[in-house]
Design a protein around this motif. Structure first.
Motif, PDB file in Angstrom:
ATOM      1  N   THR A  20     -64.073 -93.565  59.963  1.00  0.00           N
ATOM      2  CA  THR A  20     -64.586 -94.202  58.755  1.00  0.00           C
ATOM      3  C   THR A  20     -66.069 -93.880  58.621  1.00  0.00           C
ATOM      4  OG1 THR A  20     -62.986 -95.994  58.976  1.00  0.00           O
ATOM      5  CG2 THR A  20     -64.847 -96.390  57.517  1.00  0.00           C
ATOM      6  N   ALA A  21     -66.469 -93.422  57.441  1.00  0.00           N
ATOM      7  CA  ALA A  21     -67.867 -93.092  57.163  1.00  0.00           C
ATOM      8  C   ALA A  21     -68.642 -94.383  56.860  1.00  0.00           C
ATOM      9  CB  ALA A  21     -67.935 -92.144  55.971  1.00  0.00           C
ATOM     10  N   PRO A  22     -69.966 -94.341  56.935  1.00  0.00           N
ATOM     11  CA  PRO A  22     -70.773 -95.531  56.636  1.00  0.00           C
ATOM     12  C   PRO A  22     -70.538 -96.109  55.237  1.00  0.00           C
ATOM     13  CG  PRO A  22     -72.129 -93.882  57.732  1.00  0.00           C
ATOM     14  CD  PRO A  22     -70.800 -93.236  57.440  1.00  0.00           C
ATOM     15  N   ASN A  23     -70.125 -95.266  54.271  1.00  0.00           N
ATOM     16  CA  ASN A  23     -69.864 -95.761  52.913  1.00  0.00           C
ATOM     17  C   ASN A  23     -68.481 -96.399  52.769  1.00  0.00           C
ATOM     18  OD1 ASN A  23     -68.101 -93.584  52.846  1.00  0.00           O
ATOM     19  ND2 ASN A  23     -69.048 -92.596  51.082  1.00  0.00           N
ATOM     20  N   GLY A  24     -67.709 -96.443  53.868  1.00  0.00           N
ATOM     21  CA  GLY A  24     -66.388 -97.071  53.844  1.00  0.00           C
ATOM     22  C   GLY A  24     -65.234 -96.124  53.603  1.00  0.00           C
ATOM     23  N   THR A  25     -65.523 -94.877  53.275  1.00  0.00           N
ATOM     24  CA  THR A  25     -64.466 -93.886  53.086  1.00  0.00           C
ATOM     25  C   THR A  25     -63.817 -93.576  54.433  1.00  0.00           C
ATOM     26  OG1 THR A  25     -65.538 -92.916  51.156  1.00  0.00           O
ATOM     27  CG2 THR A  25     -63.997 -91.512  52.362  1.00  0.00           C
ATOM     28  N   ALA A  26     -62.500 -93.540  54.451  1.00  0.00           N
ATOM     29  CA  ALA A  26     -61.780 -93.255  55.702  1.00  0.00           C
ATOM     30  C   ALA A  26     -61.061 -91.928  55.596  1.00  0.00           C
ATOM     31  CB  ALA A  26     -60.776 -94.363  56.010  1.00  0.00           C
ATOM     32  N   ARG A  27     -60.938 -91.275  56.765  1.00  0.00           N
ATOM     33  CA  ARG A  27     -60.207 -90.009  56.845  1.00  0.00           C
ATOM     34  C   ARG A  27     -59.164 -90.133  57.943  1.00  0.00           C
ATOM     35  NH1 ARG A  27     -63.839 -85.331  56.915  1.00  0.00           N
ATOM     36  NH2 ARG A  27     -64.659 -86.396  58.706  1.00  0.00           N
ATOM     37  N   LEU A  28     -57.924 -89.837  57.580  1.00  0.00           N
ATOM     38  CA  LEU A  28     -56.814 -89.780  58.532  1.00  0.00           C
ATOM     39  C   LEU A  28     -56.526 -88.309  58.784  1.00  0.00           C
ATOM     40  CD1 LEU A  28     -54.414 -90.994  60.109  1.00  0.00           C
ATOM     41  CD2 LEU A  28     -53.127 -90.946  57.960  1.00  0.00           C
ATOM     42  N   THR A  29     -56.504 -87.921  60.065  1.00  0.00           N
ATOM     43  CA  THR A  29     -56.226 -86.539  60.438  1.00  0.00           C
ATOM     44  C   THR A  29     -54.877 -86.478  61.129  1.00  0.00           C
ATOM     45  OG1 THR A  29     -58.587 -86.126  60.732  1.00  0.00           O
ATOM     46  CG2 THR A  29     -57.077 -84.551  61.739  1.00  0.00           C
ATOM     47  N   LEU A  30     -54.025 -85.558  60.672  1.00  0.00           N
ATOM     48  CA  LEU A  30     -52.696 -85.347  61.233  1.00  0.00           C
ATOM     49  C   LEU A  30     -52.616 -83.884  61.664  1.00  0.00           C
ATOM     50  CD1 LEU A  30     -51.548 -86.914  58.028  1.00  0.00           C
ATOM     51  CD2 LEU A  30     -50.809 -88.006  60.119  1.00  0.00           C
ATOM     52  N   GLU A  31     -52.326 -83.633  62.936  1.00  0.00           N
ATOM     53  CA  GLU A  31     -52.276 -82.262  63.437  1.00  0.00           C
ATOM     54  C   GLU A  31     -50.915 -81.972  64.044  1.00  0.00           C
ATOM     55  OE1 GLU A  31     -53.932 -79.452  66.993  1.00  0.00           O
ATOM     56  OE2 GLU A  31     -55.212 -81.110  66.369  1.00  0.00           O
ATOM     57  N   ALA A  32     -50.313 -80.881  63.587  1.00  0.00           N
ATOM     58  CA  ALA A  32     -49.027 -80.422  64.108  1.00  0.00           C
ATOM     59  C   ALA A  32     -49.233 -79.038  64.718  1.00  0.00           C
ATOM     60  CB  ALA A  32     -47.989 -80.361  62.991  1.00  0.00           C
ATOM     61  N   ALA A  33     -48.667 -78.824  65.913  1.00  0.00           N
ATOM     62  CA  ALA A  33     -48.851 -77.550  66.611  1.00  0.00           C
ATOM     63  C   ALA A  33     -47.655 -77.279  67.515  1.00  0.00           C
ATOM     64  CB  ALA A  33     -50.141 -77.577  67.432  1.00  0.00           C
ATOM     65  N   ARG A  34     -47.702 -76.077  68.123  1.00  0.00           N
ATOM     66  CA  ARG A  34     -46.646 -75.618  69.037  1.00  0.00           C
ATOM     67  C   ARG A  34     -45.280 -75.561  68.349  1.00  0.00           C
ATOM     68  NH1 ARG A  34     -48.467 -79.041  74.281  1.00  0.00           N
ATOM     69  NH2 ARG A  34     -50.408 -77.955  74.633  1.00  0.00           N
ATOM     70  N   PHE A  35     -45.206 -74.713  67.361  1.00  0.00           N
ATOM     71  CA  PHE A  35     -43.947 -74.507  66.643  1.00  0.00           C
ATOM     72  C   PHE A  35     -43.078 -73.521  67.399  1.00  0.00           C
ATOM     73  CE2 PHE A  35     -47.004 -75.856  63.511  1.00  0.00           C
ATOM     74  CZ  PHE A  35     -46.283 -76.753  62.742  1.00  0.00           C
ATOM     75  N   PRO A  36     -41.776 -73.710  67.422  1.00  0.00           N
ATOM     76  CA  PRO A  36     -40.892 -72.751  68.070  1.00  0.00           C
ATOM     77  C   PRO A  36     -41.073 -71.354  67.463  1.00  0.00           C
ATOM     78  CG  PRO A  36     -39.694 -74.754  67.524  1.00  0.00           C
ATOM     79  CD  PRO A  36     -41.049 -74.862  66.882  1.00  0.00           C
ATOM     80  N   GLY A  37     -41.341 -70.376  68.305  1.00  0.00           N
ATOM     81  CA  GLY A  37     -41.525 -69.002  67.854  1.00  0.00           C
ATOM     82  C   GLY A  37     -42.870 -68.731  67.205  1.00  0.00           C
ATOM     83  N   ALA A  38     -43.729 -69.729  67.112  1.00  0.00           N
ATOM     84  CA  ALA A  38     -45.058 -69.557  66.509  1.00  0.00           C
ATOM     85  C   ALA A  38     -46.034 -70.499  67.205  1.00  0.00           C
ATOM     86  CB  ALA A  38     -45.005 -69.823  65.019  1.00  0.00           C
ATOM     87  N   ALA A  39     -46.038 -70.435  68.530  1.00  0.00           N
ATOM     88  CA  ALA A  39     -46.794 -71.401  69.334  1.00  0.00           C
ATOM     89  C   ALA A  39     -48.291 -71.373  69.065  1.00  0.00           C
ATOM     90  CB  ALA A  39     -46.528 -71.153  70.823  1.00  0.00           C
ATOM     91  N   GLY A  40     -48.834 -70.269  68.581  1.00  0.00           N
ATOM     92  CA  GLY A  40     -50.269 -70.173  68.347  1.00  0.00           C
ATOM     93  C   GLY A  40     -50.738 -70.782  67.036  1.00  0.00           C
ATOM     94  N   ILE A  41     -49.832 -71.269  66.234  1.00  0.00           N
ATOM     95  CA  ILE A  41     -50.206 -71.815  64.934  1.00  0.00           C
ATOM     96  C   ILE A  41     -50.356 -73.336  65.031  1.00  0.00           C
ATOM     97  CG2 ILE A  41     -49.426 -72.213  62.558  1.00  0.00           C
ATOM     98  CD1 ILE A  41     -48.276 -69.429  62.590  1.00  0.00           C
ATOM     99  N   ALA A  42     -51.450 -73.840  64.468  1.00  0.00           N
ATOM    100  CA  ALA A  42     -51.684 -75.283  64.357  1.00  0.00           C
ATOM    101  C   ALA A  42     -52.073 -75.578  62.913  1.00  0.00           C
ATOM    102  CB  ALA A  42     -52.784 -75.721  65.308  1.00  0.00           C
TER     103      ALA A  42
END
Length: 126
Positions: free
Chosen positions: A84-106
Motif C-alpha cells: 500500500t502506497a502512502p496515498n492509500g493506493t494498493a497493489r496486489l501482485t500475482l506471479e505464476a511460473a514454472r509452466f510444464p514445457g516452459a519452465a523459464g517463463i514467469a
C-alpha cells in the motif's frame, strides 16, 4: 470520506477492494479472477460460476510449429504479494511460473486500486 483499499486472503480467495469494487482471485486456481463485485449494491458481475476462469492465457509463437498456449492454472509455482502506497493506493501482485514445457517463463500480474476509484489498473509482465 475517503475509502480505504483492503487486500486480504480469505480461505481460498485473495480479495482487493475499496467499498466501490471488489476483485476476488482464486488461490487454488493460481489467481483466476472469480469475482467482480459491487459492494454497494451486492451485484456480482461474474454470473456463470461453472465457466472456466483463469488469470491469463498466453500464446507462445515459435519460429516453426504451432502456437502453444500457457494458462495461469497450469503454473507449478504461484505467489502473491501486496503493498500500500502512502496515498492509500494498493497493489496486489500475482506471479505464476514454472509452466510444464516452459519452465523459464514467469508472468507477473499487478492489480492497482486507488481508494476512491471503481476502476482498477492492470499491468502484465512476461
Amino acid at each position: 470520506m475517503k475509502r480505504r483499499v483492503v487486500v486480504c486472503a480469505t480461505g481460498k480467495r485473495i480479495v482487493i477492494g475499496n467499498g466501490r469494487i471488489e476483485l476476488g482471485f482464486d488461490r487454488r486456481a493460481n489467481g483466476a479472477l472469480v469475482s467482480l463485485r459491487d459492494p454497494e449494491s451486492g451485484w456480482e458481475f461474474i454470473r456463470d460460476a461453472a465457466a472456466p476462469k483463469t488469470l491469463f492465457r498466453l500464446a507462445l509463437r515459435p519460429a516453426k510449429g504451432p502456437v502453444r498456449w500457457l494458462d495461469s492454472r497450469d503454473a507449478k509455482r504461484f505467489r502473491t504479494g501486496a503493498e500500500t502506497a502512502p496515498n492509500g493506493t494498493a497493489r496486489l501482485t500475482l506471479e505464476a511460473a514454472r509452466f510444464p514445457g516452459a519452465a523459464g517463463i514467469a508472468v507477473t500480474v499487478e492489480v492497482t486500486l486507488a481508494p476512491d476509484s471503481a476502476m482498477s489498473a492492470w499491468r502484465v509482465r512476461v
